[in-house]
Design a protein around this motif. Sequence first.
Motif, short mmCIF file in Angstrom:
data_model
loop_
_atom_site.label_atom_id
_atom_site.label_comp_id
_atom_site.label_asym_id
_atom_site.label_seq_id
_atom_site.Cartn_x
_atom_site.Cartn_y
_atom_site.Cartn_z
N UNK A 1 0.85 -1.21 0.00
CA UNK A 1 0.00 0.00 0.00
C UNK A 1 0.87 1.25 0.00
N UNK A 2 0.27 2.32 -0.48
CA UNK A 2 0.96 3.62 -0.46
C UNK A 2 0.06 4.62 0.26
N UNK A 3 0.62 5.26 1.28
CA UNK A 3 -0.09 6.34 1.96
C UNK A 3 0.43 7.64 1.36
N UNK A 4 -0.48 8.40 0.76
CA UNK A 4 -0.12 9.71 0.22
C UNK A 4 -0.46 10.76 1.25
N UNK A 5 0.48 11.61 1.56
CA UNK A 5 0.23 12.67 2.54
C UNK A 5 0.48 14.04 1.94
N UNK B 1 -0.76 10.79 -5.74
CA UNK B 1 -1.79 11.55 -5.02
C UNK B 1 -3.10 11.51 -5.81
N UNK B 2 -3.00 11.51 -7.14
CA UNK B 2 -4.20 11.39 -7.97
C UNK B 2 -4.80 10.01 -7.87
N UNK B 3 -3.96 8.98 -7.95
CA UNK B 3 -4.47 7.60 -7.88
C UNK B 3 -5.11 7.30 -6.53
N UNK B 4 -4.53 7.86 -5.48
CA UNK B 4 -5.07 7.58 -4.14
C UNK B 4 -6.32 8.42 -3.85
N UNK B 5 -6.63 9.36 -4.74
CA UNK B 5 -7.77 10.28 -4.59
C UNK B 5 -7.53 11.31 -3.49
#
Length: 338
Positions: free
Chosen positions: A63-67, A134-138
């Motif tokens: 998983x990737x957490x975008x902050x 950031x776009x992919x994670x919404x």
Amino acid sequence: MDRLRQAAYRAGLDGIAVTHARPLTYIESFLREAQAEGRYAQFAHEDIGLRLDPKNVFHAAKSVISGAVAYKTVEPGPAAPLTGRISRSAWGKDYHKVVREALERLVPFLQAEYGVKQWHIAVDDTPLIERALAGQSKLAAIGANCAAYVPPFGSWVFLGEIVVDVELPTFPETAPSLPCEECGERCVKACPTGALMAPGKIDAKRCLSFLTQKTGAIPPEFRKKLGNRLWGCDTCQEACPINQRAKRAPREEFSPIIGPHYPLLELLAMGKAQIAQAFGETSMAWRGKNVLQRNACLILGNQKAAAALPVLKDTADHHPSPTVREAAAWAVAEIEGA
Ligand code: SF4
């Protein structure tokens, strides 16, 4: 996910989203087209395949957490004579450090709550395409100016990621949306170099943000368009109505240490050590003396600053860098009307 969101806010993030660590295939054709047309960002990793898959950071990634950390603090205000404008992103403490520290503060929660054992924090220091993630994670919507927008902070946000070895619940379910088609392409029209060719299409090599940071000479066709930009360019972001209304983030870290405008004659008088001391805490420090002094000369030429002629002539004759000498000679010719 609410607990994760709350933990992220406590850690110092202003926005968070989670996505699967799967390849960013949706952006591949866009990048390959940019590369084929010579519009590909020079600071970006040449190997597009490496940039697309978070598993290239480490193979067990799940998983990737975008902050996001917001950075709109004060307004730039009017410029004094003989000063150069610094991009908002560089006024305060180096965002790489600030965002990394916030992400690091979140790690103990991820370990305790989800059993995360392996992780990697990225803040502009891996081939990963942070805006696309950031776009992919919404977390963000990508604007016509190609910037990532995180409501309610507009595109005045820094991004960073934590790639982890555990399958986390993804959120949010819906991405933010932007009314880009309604404003009449203000960002495209505002771009001084035509780098923003059309909504969502940028020639990174013509972008003043890149040109003010690159080493060597700035090509003559861009010198007047540089205007008074000493570092970076905020024009397409400032032209955006969403950004003009964006919520401020009164963070002490991003209050101006330097800028919004910097005195150019003072900058030209500085040695390496003084520049390191003046800019050392900011994200401008990495480029060093010659790039900043080259830009300062070109701006003084654009300002037709007769008061700067003695300093510029001395710089043209004696500066150790041929690039800075040439920029100073160009400025002298501009001022004297040669
Ligand atoms: Fe154009 Fe400046 Fe935006 Fe670059 S940052 S695309 S030069 S307006």
